[in-house]
Design a protein around this motif. Sequence first.
Motif, mmCIF file in Angstrom:
data_model
loop_
_atom_site.group_PDB
_atom_site.id
_atom_site.type_symbol
_atom_site.label_atom_id
_atom_site.label_comp_id
_atom_site.label_asym_id
_atom_site.label_seq_id
_atom_site.Cartn_x
_atom_site.Cartn_y
_atom_site.Cartn_z
ATOM 1 N N ASP A 1 33.658 19.237 32.793
ATOM 2 C CA ASP A 1 34.305 20.268 33.624
ATOM 3 C C ASP A 1 35.277 19.616 34.590
ATOM 4 O O ASP A 1 36.387 20.106 34.805
ATOM 5 C CB ASP A 1 33.255 21.058 34.415
ATOM 6 C CG ASP A 1 32.292 21.787 33.509
ATOM 7 O OD1 ASP A 1 32.704 22.130 32.396
ATOM 8 O OD2 ASP A 1 31.133 21.995 33.906
ATOM 9 N N VAL A 2 34.829 18.503 35.196
ATOM 10 C CA VAL A 2 35.692 17.809 36.153
ATOM 11 C C VAL A 2 36.959 17.324 35.448
ATOM 12 O O VAL A 2 38.079 17.533 35.938
ATOM 13 C CB VAL A 2 34.943 16.624 36.799
ATOM 14 C CG1 VAL A 2 35.878 15.828 37.704
ATOM 15 C CG2 VAL A 2 33.734 17.116 37.572
ATOM 16 N N GLN B 1 38.320 18.419 32.682
ATOM 17 C CA GLN B 1 39.168 19.545 32.284
ATOM 18 C C GLN B 1 39.987 20.018 33.474
ATOM 19 O O GLN B 1 41.185 20.280 33.352
ATOM 20 C CB GLN B 1 38.311 20.684 31.723
ATOM 21 C CG GLN B 1 37.792 20.371 30.320
ATOM 22 C CD GLN B 1 36.850 21.420 29.786
ATOM 23 O OE1 GLN B 1 36.227 22.156 30.544
ATOM 24 N NE2 GLN B 1 36.723 21.492 28.471
ATOM 25 N N ALA B 2 39.339 20.103 34.636
ATOM 26 C CA ALA B 2 40.065 20.530 35.836
ATOM 27 C C ALA B 2 41.162 19.533 36.175
ATOM 28 O O ALA B 2 42.282 19.921 36.531
ATOM 29 C CB ALA B 2 39.098 20.683 37.011
ATOM 30 N N LEU C 1 38.952 29.055 30.524
ATOM 31 C CA LEU C 1 39.489 27.873 29.846
ATOM 32 C C LEU C 1 40.737 28.232 29.050
ATOM 33 O O LEU C 1 41.596 27.383 28.819
ATOM 34 C CB LEU C 1 38.437 27.265 28.922
ATOM 35 C CG LEU C 1 37.616 26.114 29.484
ATOM 36 C CD1 LEU C 1 36.844 25.445 28.374
ATOM 37 C CD2 LEU C 1 38.480 25.100 30.219
ATOM 38 N N ILE D 1 44.558 36.651 34.224
ATOM 39 C CA ILE D 1 43.351 35.884 34.571
ATOM 40 C C ILE D 1 42.126 36.609 34.028
ATOM 41 O O ILE D 1 40.996 36.219 34.274
ATOM 42 C CB ILE D 1 43.227 35.726 36.105
ATOM 43 C CG1 ILE D 1 44.555 35.369 36.729
ATOM 44 C CG2 ILE D 1 42.203 34.685 36.499
ATOM 45 C CD1 ILE D 1 45.012 33.980 36.497
ATOM 46 N N ILE E 1 48.243 26.591 29.364
ATOM 47 C CA ILE E 1 49.085 25.717 30.190
ATOM 48 C C ILE E 1 49.343 24.402 29.464
ATOM 49 O O ILE E 1 50.481 23.936 29.355
ATOM 50 C CB ILE E 1 48.398 25.426 31.548
ATOM 51 C CG1 ILE E 1 48.155 26.720 32.316
ATOM 52 C CG2 ILE E 1 49.204 24.432 32.367
ATOM 53 C CD1 ILE E 1 49.386 27.411 32.769
ATOM 54 N N ILE F 1 44.109 20.044 33.920
ATOM 55 C CA ILE F 1 44.889 21.236 34.290
ATOM 56 C C ILE F 1 45.776 20.926 35.496
ATOM 57 O O ILE F 1 46.964 21.220 35.510
ATOM 58 C CB ILE F 1 43.970 22.426 34.630
ATOM 59 C CG1 ILE F 1 43.064 22.770 33.455
ATOM 60 C CG2 ILE F 1 44.799 23.648 35.017
ATOM 61 C CD1 ILE F 1 41.950 23.723 33.822
ATOM 62 N N ILE F 2 45.171 20.331 36.531
ATOM 63 C CA ILE F 2 45.927 20.060 37.759
ATOM 64 C C ILE F 2 47.063 19.081 37.462
ATOM 65 O O ILE F 2 48.199 19.277 37.900
ATOM 66 C CB ILE F 2 44.999 19.503 38.864
ATOM 67 C CG1 ILE F 2 43.986 20.580 39.281
ATOM 68 C CG2 ILE F 2 45.811 19.047 40.079
ATOM 69 C CD1 ILE F 2 42.906 20.093 40.217
ATOM 70 N N ILE G 1 43.154 29.831 30.098
ATOM 71 C CA ILE G 1 44.289 29.553 30.987
ATOM 72 C C ILE G 1 44.701 28.092 30.824
ATOM 73 O O ILE G 1 45.881 27.767 30.654
ATOM 74 C CB ILE G 1 43.911 29.847 32.452
ATOM 75 C CG1 ILE G 1 43.568 31.330 32.605
ATOM 76 C CG2 ILE G 1 45.039 29.456 33.399
ATOM 77 C CD1 ILE G 1 42.844 31.656 33.896
ATOM 78 N N ALA H 1 49.793 20.866 35.485
ATOM 79 C CA ALA H 1 50.482 21.846 36.327
ATOM 80 C C ALA H 1 51.393 21.154 37.330
ATOM 81 O O ALA H 1 52.459 21.660 37.672
ATOM 82 C CB ALA H 1 49.470 22.731 37.056
ATOM 83 N N PHE I 1 50.601 36.810 34.518
ATOM 84 C CA PHE I 1 49.480 35.886 34.541
ATOM 85 C C PHE I 1 48.183 36.646 34.320
ATOM 86 O O PHE I 1 47.682 37.312 35.209
ATOM 87 C CB PHE I 1 49.427 35.138 35.871
ATOM 88 C CG PHE I 1 49.040 33.713 35.695
ATOM 89 C CD1 PHE I 1 47.984 33.366 34.887
ATOM 90 C CD2 PHE I 1 49.754 32.710 36.314
ATOM 91 C CE1 PHE I 1 47.625 32.056 34.699
ATOM 92 C CE2 PHE I 1 49.409 31.380 36.143
ATOM 93 C CZ PHE I 1 48.344 31.064 35.338
#
Lengths: 347, 293
Positions: free
Chosen positions: A320-321, A323-324, A278, A80, A284, A327-328, A280, A331, A78
Amino acid sequence: MRRTVEEALLPALVALLVAAVVGDVLILSFGQSPGSVYRLLIDGTWGNAYGFGQVLYKTTTLTFTGLAVAIGLRAGLFNIGAESQLAAGGFLAGLAGLMLPMGLPALATLPIYIVAAAAGGAIVGGIPGVLKARFGAHEVITTIMLNFIVLALLNYLTAAHLKVEGTLHTAEIHAGALPRLSSMIGAFRGSAANVVLFLALITAAAVAWFLFRTRRGFELRATGLQPAAAEYGGVNVGGVWWRTMALSGALAGIGGLNYVLGYKHYYEESFASGAGFLGIAVAIVGRNNPIGVVVAAFVFATMSQGGLAVNAVVPKQIVDVLQAVVIIAVAASVPEVRRLARARSAA
Amino acid sequence: MIVLAFLAQTLRIAIPYLFAASGGVISERSGLIGLGLEGYMLGGAFCGAVASYYSGSPWVGLLGAVAGGAALALLYALTAIRFRADQVVVGIAVNLLVTGATRFFLRLAFHSSANSPRVPGFGAEQSGTGLASLARNPLIWLGILAIAVMAWLLYRTPYGLRVRAAGEHPEAALSVGVPVDRVRYVAAALSGMLAALGGAYLALDQHQFSAEMTAGRGFIALAATIFGRWDPFRAALACLFFAAAETLQIQLQGAQVIPSQFVEMIPYALTIVALAGVVGRAVPPAALGKATE
């Protein structure tokens, strides 16, 4: 076959749905209508040549950082640290540019720039690789810590030795500027998109070839799937670890060319501004597949540029929110979808 | 006198680290990676400032911060435990989420993209420098207490034993009836609350919230957690050491002895050295980052 398609697409659909709901709520909380905000977002990105050029420009950097993270994940590593590897790549390329004589053609300088940028990223990426292979230090922590160290070091070098007084950037580079897309297609005028975009696409193809068509790529993937079995099968796992981390860093580093030589023609403090992180998300969402990475980079680039397009109506941080949230959601739904598919095929 | 001023400033800088690192210790000892500490801190700073602003009381602010930090940490725990999402990915996403959300809601609540208006904090005047004014801030005492309570919780209570079992060998813990997932949810919530208090300290001390005000402190706390080898007291010493280095740098700023960027590197460089095991290796909890089957 049906199962693999489902496994590949369902998480993305779930993420899209969750993001749409959260986006609607946020937009409504600001007293705006979601429909008109989304229309504004599309108009400002795909709806005109300048916006589309900006999307392509952002796609370029994200493709490199996304490939960097993806190739690491294929080996079970990973990374980072793409943020500081990107910065180091841009820094060394910028340094090379400042030293090359003025007026050299882009064709002569481009290989030098690529090598310099790749070297910058490979050094920063290779250190955690060696630390893992040699001492077993976990690469997640070492790459995070190196981000802070390398960015501080680059800031020091820039501030103490290289910056133009009153700015945070170096002097302008005059050797072999890389042409912008607007020099070929007039409509892109003003946008930062440049020929590094093609380099990104070629790199994605090269990474796909390396991963799926070479022995080294096979060893890399075997290590990622089951390091103990790979070792037993004759793979030098420690070697794969540090080589992959260096390669991952090199990919991120080359991404630095996009800003430093394709756009601004100088190195500037903190130009990476989150593109490494980003990466990452791009890896994903692109499921560590080079083609998927290019597509995901385009999606995230559209969101980033779209934030600027809607900023007059709703704060651009809504992106940004979202995008997060994407991702969540990805994942969280990838393991869930896989589990459900397995349960059904077992039944 | 100079020594006292130095100590006072070191303590001021260390308090948010102490809160967040004690949260980092419990989270990681239970098997959950503490990558979201930065986000919990920033979320705590924001919720603390908002709650303090609307209620007029910094104590209500602290409650708001604790609630916000717990909510974020539980979101992280839910995805990592229930949905088996990769902890590294979700941890980073939580940080991104909070950075964006705090700026978004800053504009919604206060029509500003940079700062909140002045909010009530502890003590009327902003940041007195002496130890005496420091002692009047209840968060200083709470921060010191957080470490002591964490050590007691981990080493002297049945819950602490379960946390350590969940982090080292969850299958064995499960087989003797320890509800590993529940233990981890509680550990996550505690870590979120503690880190949020660290963030609230920053906001209330400065009497306002400003965008991205935690500025990487959550990662320094994570570094302290690791450098302190996942032990509350050693992590606290790491926090104090990192804070002392920062204080020294601030006080030497005029003298230009060492460039500030090099002082910034100290916590991170030491953490890498500790992980590489040059002088006694730092070994993480065995099940860190792994979901139970």
